[in-house]
Design an enzyme around this catalytic site. Structure first.
Site, PDB file in Angstrom:
ATOM      1  CD  GLU A   7      44.818  63.884  29.835  1.00  0.00           C
ATOM      2  OE1 GLU A   7      44.228  63.877  28.751  1.00  0.00           O
ATOM      3  OE2 GLU A   7      46.055  63.883  29.941  1.00  0.00           O
ATOM      4  CE  LYS A   8      41.770  60.218  29.418  1.00  0.00           C
ATOM      5  NZ  LYS A   8      43.239  60.194  29.273  1.00  0.00           N
ATOM      6  CG  ASP A 102      46.712  61.016  28.898  1.00  0.00           C
ATOM      7  OD1 ASP A 102      46.783  60.276  29.889  1.00  0.00           O
ATOM      8  OD2 ASP A 102      45.749  61.006  28.113  1.00  0.00           O
ATOM      9  CG  ASP A 104      49.379  64.163  25.156  1.00  0.00           C
ATOM     10  OD1 ASP A 104      49.089  64.831  26.175  1.00  0.00           O
ATOM     11  OD2 ASP A 104      48.537  63.511  24.515  1.00  0.00           O
ATOM     12  CE1 TYR A 320      47.681  58.992  26.279  1.00  0.00           C
ATOM     13  CE2 TYR A 320      49.317  59.317  24.565  1.00  0.00           C
ATOM     14  CZ  TYR A 320      48.252  59.786  25.312  1.00  0.00           C
ATOM     15  OH  TYR A 320      47.767  61.049  25.093  1.00  0.00           O
ATOM     16  NE  ARG A 322      43.077  60.342  23.024  1.00  0.00           N
ATOM     17  CZ  ARG A 322      42.051  61.176  22.801  1.00  0.00           C
ATOM     18  NH1 ARG A 322      42.283  62.382  22.347  1.00  0.00           N
ATOM     19  NH2 ARG A 322      40.824  60.793  23.031  1.00  0.00           N
TER      20      ARG A 322
END
Length: 645
Positions: A7-8, A102, A104, A320, A322
């Site tokens: 993702e990043k 991630d 989610d 993680y 969030r």
């Protein structure tokens, strides 16, 4: 070649570090022996603008609304084109692809939409990483799943993205164009989450502005009893003039009784005692952490999120962040002692807390049934050199470690006592609490508790040694702060009037998500709808006027919270998204029909008048000093019970 799309960049580096044989850096990727790790930069794609569907939509016109795409399109973000080209090239070389977004809804969307946009037709594996430390990443690499299992999550995220586009594009254009006709020069942004959040603040400000204080009176008596003394409070009867909370509205009856009390004798006519056992607070979700950090350290919700991202990505000290979950996987329990020992080793405060932990205890926090894509925030076990962190980072890390350590402390045990005395035929009440076992409490506060009542026996006598009547005044509700607004967004059902909707929302509570709540507050400030006044969040004239000009249903949380419920059903039960979007379009048509120039002009004028009228009152009003209150004293001076916001 196996291609892993993270993702990043920080997640890509953590994955590359966990691969055998190491990797070397190349343009936009990290190449290993038979694996290449590349990355997104958050969302590389976004919903295409209206003019991508029809060039006529470049011009904002009311007769174009509602704009309803028949075949949805995505477009590369301006700063993402070069990285998108890197991924396109690598996909052509790949024999297998791994989705490493991630764990989610948004993480599922932003990597999968890139894979599909670039035309990959082969199978996709799913890599789920909650912890960036090398052993945890290696475990995750050995447990990859088929990405097809997460298709419902992707469809829910895609539906959310499309619904937000429909709602935001159409209502923002409608109210901006109506605003121009009403004389407002600027964009009036309307969103499915930001607008109800603004509505919460506007309504709270109105309650404060329109609040009419009135006096009430309390009478206390200090009593000598067999084993000491205590203070009790008069309970006026129905024959007195009381408000809805039972507060006395006339001083004369209290004065008359006070004049008779000195030296009067009475008896303890009712005594209740019960032992209360309270488990430690659970480990943190992001929102719960934002609430506590705002209250303890004055940090904004966005600051806490940014700190957590640094603790997770840069320092690799926490899992993680969030997360909306406050429970931990049961498999983590076996490693808890080693994890917490490593995390706490280099900080005096944490070492002290660690020394008191009993790792034979097991709290209700360890529960696989309550852990979904995420688990609660927790230390990773990497030694935390807090002296090298920024102060706010160290403060937040201690909170996270503390709440996990607290799971290995015994419960708090206290005895609560309620006593009722009869004196001169009138009832007086006192209450107190005796701490029998502090348990986890010393980790959370060093404040002394109010003293307990002395030992009492039902039927024993008492004598009044002093008494007085106190003048009080009701106070308005407090303005929202970052802490109370985040808590309100977490518990939005409390702000819903309809009992049926309220019941429905109790299981699907929440306005926004863990990842977006802080950003929503900052967006409202950036757009000029909210301002910070010290810790308080207040609506501006523009924000108040916008809420007054919109249909009430667009400013309240019911619709948004019910959206989240429908999206959860799509993600968890694989419901069809089509009925959800179809119902939204019908709803949208009704809202658009209520855009009205005259109403908006009046709303803006009224908001300006209210702001001007409130300013001198605000300047004159002085904040009352804080006064320590006995545990047995009657409740806060408010005309209504304060919502738990």
């Amino acid at each position: 070649m196996r291609l892993i799309i993270a993702e990043k960049p920080s997640l890509a580096r953590a994955i590359a570090d966990a691969l055998p044989g190491g990797t070397k850096r190349e343009d936009g990727a990290l190449r290993g022996h038979d694996t290449v790790v590349t990355w997104c930069l958050g969302h590389l794609l976004e919903q295409a603008p209206p003019d991508a569907y029809d060039s006529a939509y470049k011009q904002w016109r009311l007769d174009h609304l509602p704009i309803l795409p028949t075949r949805w399109q995505l477009a590369p973000r301006a700063k993402a084109r070069s990285q998108l080209a890197v991924i396109r090239k690598l996909l052509k070389q790949a024999r297998e692809v791994v989705h490493a977004g991630d764990p989610d809804r948004e993480g599922q969307l932003l990597v999968q939409e890139v894979i599909e946009y670039l035309g990959w037709k082969g199978p996709v594996a799913r890599l789920l990483i909650n912890d960036l430390n090398r052993p945890a990443v290696q475990r995750a690499l050995s447990r990859m799943e088929d990405n097809a299992r997460y298709q419902p999550l992707y469809r829910a995220a895609e539906s959310r993205s499309r619904a937000d586009w429909l709602y935001g594009i159409n209502l923002t254009r409608a109210w901006t164009l109506t605003g121009r006709q009403a004389g407002h020069d600027g964009v009036l942004s309307v969103g499915r989450v930001q607008t109800p959040v603004l509505g919460l603040v506007v309504r709270r400000d109105a309650e404060i502005r329109d609040f009419k204080p009135y006096p009430f009176y309390v009478l206390w008596a200090d009593l000598a009893v067999a084993n000491g003394s205590l203070r009790a409070w008069w309970q006026p009867g129905e024959q007195q003039r009381l408000d809805e909370q039972g507060r006395l509205l006339e001083r004369a009856p209290a004065e008359a009784l006070a004049a008779r009390l000195p030296g009067a004798e009475g008896r303890l006519t009712s005594l209740e005692s019960r032992q209360k056992r309270q488990a430690a607070p659970l480990p943190y979700s992001l929102s719960a952490l934002q609430v506590d950090a705002a209250r303890r350290f004055g940090l904004s919700a966005q600051a806490v999120l940014d700190i957590c991202q640094r603790l997770y990505e840069r320092h690799k000290l926490i899992t993680y962040p969030r997360s909306d979950c406050r429970y931990l996987p049961e498999e983590h329990l076996a490693q808890a002692r080693a994890t917490l020992t490593g995390a706490c080793a280099q900080d005096e405060t944490l070492r002290g807390w660690l020394a008191g932990a009993d790792f034979t205890l097991r709290s209700k926090a360890w529960d696989d049934r309550k852990v979904g894509a995420h688990h609660a925030l927790a230390p990773t076990g990497k030694p935390a050199e807090l002296a090298r962190l920024e102060r706010a980072e160290a403060d937040v890390f201690r909170l996270i470690a503390r709440n996990v350590l607290a799971q290995f402390y015994p419960p708090l045990i206290a005895r609560e006592v309620k006593a009722e005395f009869t004196i001169l035929g009138e009832r007086f009440r006192a209450s107190g609490q005796e701490l029998l076992q502090p348990g986890w409490k010393p980790l959370f506060t060093t404040r002394d508790e109010a003293p307990p009542l002395p030992p009492l026996s039902e039927g024993e006598g008492c004598r009044v040694t002093a008494s007085a009547v106190e003048d009080r005044e009701t106070r308005p509700p407090e303005p929202f702060t970052d802490a109370s607004l985040i808590k309100a967004m977490m518990n939005i059902a409390r702000y819903v009037d309809d009992p049926e909707v309220k019941r429905t929302l109790r299981e699907h509570d929440g306005l926004g998500t863990e990842a977006t709540r802080a950003g929503i507050i900052e967006t409202l400030i950036e757009r000029g709808y909210l301002v910070r006044q010290n810790k308080a969040l207040r609506a501006t004239r523009l924000g108040s006027g916008l809420i007054a000009s919109l249909p009430e249903t667009a400013t309240r949380p019911e619709r948004t919270a019910l959206w989240e419920q429908r999206l959860t059903a799509i993600a968890e039960r694989d419901d069809d998204p089509a009925p959800f979007l179809s119902a939204l379009v019908d709803d949208l048509r009704g809202l658009l029909s209520k855009a009205d120039t005259q109403r908006l002009r009046q709303a803006m004028a009224a908001a300006q008048g209210e702001a001007a009228a409130a300013s001198p009152r605000t300047a004159r009003r002085k904040s009352p000093g804080k006064r320590r209150r006995s545990r047995s004293e009657p409740g806060r001076s408010r005309s209504k019970p304060r919502r738990n916001a």
